[in-house]
Design an enzyme around this catalytic site. Structure first.
Site, PDB file in Angstrom:
ATOM      1  N   ASN A 181     -44.110  59.674 -56.265  1.00  0.00           N
ATOM      2  CA  ASN A 181     -42.490  60.018 -55.718  1.00  0.00           C
ATOM      3  C   ASN A 181     -42.574  60.502 -54.250  1.00  0.00           C
ATOM      4  O   ASN A 181     -43.302  61.361 -53.749  1.00  0.00           O
ATOM      5  CB  ASN A 181     -42.215  61.297 -56.756  1.00  0.00           C
ATOM      6  CG  ASN A 181     -40.358  61.476 -56.374  1.00  0.00           C
ATOM      7  OD1 ASN A 181     -39.754  60.672 -56.801  1.00  0.00           O
ATOM      8  ND2 ASN A 181     -39.988  62.326 -55.896  1.00  0.00           N
ATOM      9  N   GLU A 182     -41.579  59.623 -53.339  1.00  0.00           N
ATOM     10  CA  GLU A 182     -41.506  60.027 -52.159  1.00  0.00           C
ATOM     11  C   GLU A 182     -42.638  60.312 -51.455  1.00  0.00           C
ATOM     12  O   GLU A 182     -42.714  61.520 -50.927  1.00  0.00           O
ATOM     13  CB  GLU A 182     -40.337  61.334 -52.110  1.00  0.00           C
ATOM     14  CG  GLU A 182     -39.021  60.620 -52.385  1.00  0.00           C
ATOM     15  CD  GLU A 182     -37.918  61.801 -51.914  1.00  0.00           C
ATOM     16  OE1 GLU A 182     -38.131  62.904 -51.723  1.00  0.00           O
ATOM     17  OE2 GLU A 182     -36.646  61.300 -52.047  1.00  0.00           O
ATOM     18  N   GLU A 195     -32.389  57.429 -55.611  1.00  0.00           N
ATOM     19  CA  GLU A 195     -31.910  58.713 -55.592  1.00  0.00           C
ATOM     20  C   GLU A 195     -30.664  58.898 -54.406  1.00  0.00           C
ATOM     21  O   GLU A 195     -30.959  58.541 -53.311  1.00  0.00           O
ATOM     22  CB  GLU A 195     -32.889  59.887 -55.135  1.00  0.00           C
ATOM     23  CG  GLU A 195     -33.938  60.122 -56.193  1.00  0.00           C
ATOM     24  CD  GLU A 195     -34.896  61.298 -55.828  1.00  0.00           C
ATOM     25  OE1 GLU A 195     -34.492  62.028 -54.710  1.00  0.00           O
ATOM     26  OE2 GLU A 195     -36.049  61.410 -56.164  1.00  0.00           O
ATOM     27  N   TRP A 226     -31.364  71.845 -50.101  1.00  0.00           N
ATOM     28  CA  TRP A 226     -32.358  71.863 -49.204  1.00  0.00           C
ATOM     29  C   TRP A 226     -31.854  72.067 -47.718  1.00  0.00           C
ATOM     30  O   TRP A 226     -32.392  72.180 -46.649  1.00  0.00           O
ATOM     31  CB  TRP A 226     -33.250  71.163 -49.252  1.00  0.00           C
ATOM     32  CG  TRP A 226     -32.999  69.582 -49.633  1.00  0.00           C
ATOM     33  CD1 TRP A 226     -32.682  69.006 -50.781  1.00  0.00           C
ATOM     34  CD2 TRP A 226     -32.591  68.609 -48.751  1.00  0.00           C
ATOM     35  NE1 TRP A 226     -32.342  67.664 -50.894  1.00  0.00           N
ATOM     36  CE2 TRP A 226     -32.191  67.461 -49.278  1.00  0.00           C
ATOM     37  CE3 TRP A 226     -32.311  68.448 -47.348  1.00  0.00           C
ATOM     38  CZ2 TRP A 226     -31.868  66.254 -48.834  1.00  0.00           C
ATOM     39  CZ3 TRP A 226     -31.761  67.301 -46.731  1.00  0.00           C
ATOM     40  CH2 TRP A 226     -31.513  66.245 -47.561  1.00  0.00           C
TER      41      TRP A 226
HETATM   42  C1  GLA Z   1     -36.326  64.251 -53.427  1.00  0.00           C
HETATM   43  C2  GLA Z   1     -36.869  64.187 -54.511  1.00  0.00           C
HETATM   44  C3  GLA Z   1     -36.288  64.851 -55.974  1.00  0.00           C
HETATM   45  C4  GLA Z   1     -35.222  65.752 -55.446  1.00  0.00           C
HETATM   46  C5  GLA Z   1     -34.273  65.494 -54.417  1.00  0.00           C
HETATM   47  C6  GLA Z   1     -33.429  66.614 -54.295  1.00  0.00           C
HETATM   48  O1  GLA Z   1     -35.275  62.928 -52.986  1.00  0.00           O
HETATM   49  O2  GLA Z   1     -37.534  63.079 -54.719  1.00  0.00           O
HETATM   50  O3  GLA Z   1     -37.196  64.987 -56.695  1.00  0.00           O
HETATM   51  O4  GLA Z   1     -36.072  67.041 -54.867  1.00  0.00           O
HETATM   52  O5  GLA Z   1     -35.100  65.329 -53.249  1.00  0.00           O
HETATM   53  O6  GLA Z   1     -32.431  66.259 -52.956  1.00  0.00           O
END
Ligand code: GLA
Ligand code: GLA
Length: 708
Positions: free
Chosen positions: A204-205, A364, A372
């Site tokens: 993920n990311e 997303e 955040w």
């Molecule tokens: C990122 C993460 C998610 C979530 C979002 C919140 O994109 O991949 O898991 O934490 O931020 O904005």
């Protein structure tokens, strides 16, 4: 570990599956399987093949994917039934599952628990909701970091990055790699044939929290990377200019990542630049490792990972990543402020061009506030749909959110979701349902490629890194903001422009703007020159052409590599202090930078001069005709408004005009996918778009329509 329960033949499927799946349907694909990954810079993303979601049902029917990250492990099972009921009501057809589930799936080194995930996969499938299934490796469990603390990253001051948040793993750790691949194998073997599975979501990311690791494992991998790049320490010594400050290396073993060298100490810039390149590549190696195992075990399932083409994220050079995935996926969060929507459009545009113009997956974004930012602003009415549809306008064939149900506890409890704390009887959920219906109506758009504009902004991660790292003439220079200002200027003029990676085939554009093209590797100046002589129009700005790929200054005066093309020469940098302004004679105002420009070619025209300040009377904006094209230089930061004044003239002389009628320019953004033209209202007031969309069509505030 129990055996997977989903055999290849329909006859062997569980009764629940047989009831739910329309088995035997061919895959829905946009193209053949991905070829071998391109290793080197210069391999354009346009060359890549593309595989889209493997929809489980009705493969021939076009649709836009609509969904969310789904984290059912945060809720008791009785909530799952409510979840799928509400998902169906809202029109969801896909979720991303298991992203942070490692500790739940593998609670101990040899303990596996798939029962809950089996149940969720079956439940989703029975409700015709497809699954983009994560490999689950994004956040390692405590048993693993307790047993193997050597997988934890180390920052540049030598501090361990401890567990307690997420993504606490070293990209180069062989121990982490081994455990991650074990999980990938288990996931692929168990769910590879599950009828709900449409794609793999690797980790993920990448690099969100672990982009830079200075550990010993990273040092060893950095040395290997450097050895492959330079072959000899002599070549590395030249590239890093180690003659400065007695930094000469006589053995590879002496080389370290650019660790803390003390306050104000000015570490070696070429070493740091290579470390940034290495760090992006090290994450990519991990992506490749998971992807290659998935391709071996489940060759028919496409693989992606979510990029972060977004305002402040710069650790990963996505131009070098786009060819690694079967389809590009992106996460984007709006930065509040006057350029918020423009920045969204810029990021979506760049993502679409990273994807080579083909459809991509918005993995997303948020229904409303994030949790955040310093101040987390809720979206205003209309923004949820407008933001989503702006991504679609730039090529997204999927609109997904973080996350389905707002967490009741934990780090993200205040982050918006599709189902907020207040439940489904809410404006947010109603807007979600409306969006679901809108996307169903827009199914005809799915599959359409972006239609290239006639102008482009070239975007280059390495210039971004090099322009903003010390030493530099001014630390006020902002690469992405400058590029965004040019994009806003294009939008204000109603001229469509692509944001495209430097590696792409940009010669097809009539006008290319390369803001802050700080790094010009060998060959690029010649490429730009050939382009201009052949009729292309190049525009660049202050702080461009300065260094080569080793961060060595191009000698002979600035803008170094681009002096001949631009027909100008600058002897010294002339950055401006924070309270200094340089007025230009065209009514615009420069900040941050100015240049003392000498014209070296009598053909070079002066489009604007400085009217005040140290450079008063001297050229501020120049344009040199060459061949049947031209090369222009803007020597100060003008901001979006000032840029528009110059761009209007430069675009006009390049023959690039707006496709919108005068009354819509600036108010409406136009984006084109084949026969589908998207009109995006950039304002908070209704706009009469009859001239484009037919009689008496009013585009509401923050609204988007699609016309042919
Ligand atoms: C990122 C993460 C998610 C979530 C979002 C919140 O994109 O991949 O898991 O934490 O931020 O904005
Ligand atoms: C100090 C150092 C020099 C040089 C200058 C630069 O004086 O002794 O080596 O770095 O700073 O201002």
């Amino acid at each position: 570990m129990a055996r997977p329960r989903w055999p290849t033949t329909a006859a062997g499927r569980s009764p629940r599956h047989r009831a739910a799946s329309r088995a035997g349907a061919p895959e829905h694909r946009l193209g053949p399987r991905c070829r071998a990954p391109h290793e080197e810079r210069g391999a354009t993303v346009q060359d890549q093949d593309h595989r889209w979601l493997r929809w489980p049902t009705e493969p021939a029917r076009r649709r836009i994917a609509f969904g969310a990250d789904y984290n059912p492990e945060q809720w008791p099972p009785h909530v799952w039934d409510d979840d799928v009921r509400a998902m169906r009501a809202a029109g969801l057809n896909i979720v991303s599952l298991g992203i942070f589930s490692w500790a739940r799936i593998q609670p101990g080194a040899d303990v596996w628990d798939f029962t809950w995930l089996d149940e969720v996969m079956d439940l989703l499938h029975a409700n015709s909701i497809a699954v983009d299934l994560a490999t689950g490796t994004a956040s390692p469990p405590h048993w693993l970091t307790t047993k193997h603390p050597e997988i934890l990253p180390v920052d540049h001051e030598g501090r361990t990055v401890w567990p307690g948040a997420r993504q606490h793993w070293r990209p180069t750790s062989p121990v982490f790699r081994e455990h991650a691949l074990r999980l990938v194998r288990a996931m692929a073997e168990r769910y590879g044939r599950h009828p709900a599975l449409v794609a793999w979501h690797v980790s993920n990311e990448f690099g969100c929290h672990n982009a830079y690791d200075y550990s010993d494992a990273a040092a060893a991998a950095f040395r290997d990377w450097l050895r492959a790049r330079y072959r000899s320490t002599a070549a590395l010594n030249r590239a890093w200019t180690t003659a400065v400050w007695s930094q000469r290396y006589s053995d590879w073993a002496e080389i370290l990542p650019p660790r803390w060298t003390g306050a104000g100490s000015q570490p070696n810039p070429a070493q740091r630049l290579d470390f940034l390149r290495f760090s992006s590549d090290a994450l990519r190696e991990h992506l490749r490792a998971e992807r290659d195992l998935l391709r071996e075990l489940t060759p028919e399932v496409p693989v992606t990972t979510n990029f972060m083409v977004a305002a402040s994220v710069r650790a990963v050079d996505y131009a070098r990543w786009a060819g690694e995935v079967d389809f590009v996926a992106n996460d984007h969060y709006v930065v509040p402020g006057p350029q918020g929507l423009d920045e969204l459009s810029f990021s979506a545009n760049l993502t679409g061009n990273l994807a080579g113009g083909r459809p991509w997956f918005l993995m997303e974004h948020s229904t409303s506030a994030v949790s955040w930012q310093p101040i987390n602003v809720a979206k205003r009415p209309g923004e949820l749909a407008r933001d989503s549809l702006t991504h679609v306008a730039h090529g997204a064939d999927a609109v997904c959110f973080f996350q389905w149900r707002q967490s009741a506890g934990g780090a993200e409890k205040y982050h918006s979701a599709m189902v907020p704390h207040a439940g489904t009887d809410t404006a947010v959920f109603r807007a979600v349902c409306e969006l679901g219906a809108t996307l169903r109506d827009l199914a005809r758009v799915a599959g359409a490629h972006r239609t290239p504009a006639r102008a482009a902004i070239l975007f280059d991660w390495e210039s971004w890194w090099a322009a903003e790292q010390d030493p530099r003439p001014s630390d006020r220079v902002r690469y992405r903001q400058e590029a965004l200002d040019w994009y806003t200027a294009f939008l204000d003029l109603g001229i469509r422009a692509d944001v495209t990676p430097l590696d792409a085939d940009w010669e097809r554009y009539d006008l290319v703007v390369a803001p802050l093209l700080h790094m010009v590797p060998g060959g690029l100046a010649a490429r730009l020159t050939v382009y201009a002589i052949a009729g292309g129009h190049v525009v660049t700005t202050y702080c461009s052409g300065i260094v080569d790929e080793h961060d060595h200054v191009w000698l002979g005066g600035y803008p170094g590599a681009l002096c001949d093309l631009l027909g100008i020469r600058i002897e010294e940098f002339a950055p401006l202090l924070d309270d200094e302004r340089a007025e230009l004679d065209n009514g615009t105002t420069g900040t941050v930078w100015s240049d003392r420009i000498d014209l070296t070619d009598p053909a070079t025209e002066v489009l604007a001069r400085y009217r005040t300040g140290e450079q008063a009377g001297r050229p501020a904006v120049t344009r040199r005709p060459t061949g049947s094209g031209s090369a222009a230089y803007v020597s100060t930061r003008l901001g979006a408004g000032g840029v528009a004044a110059i761009l209007d003239e430069l675009a006009g002389r390049a023959g690039v005009t707006s496709e919108l009628p005068p009354e819509l320019r600036g108010a409406v953004e136009l984006a084109v996918r084949g026969p589908h033209r998207f009109l995006i209202n950039r304002t908070d007031r209704p706009v009469d778009v009859s001239a484009v969309a037919g009689a008496a069509t009013i585009l509401g505030p923050r609204a988007v329509i699609v016309v042919r």
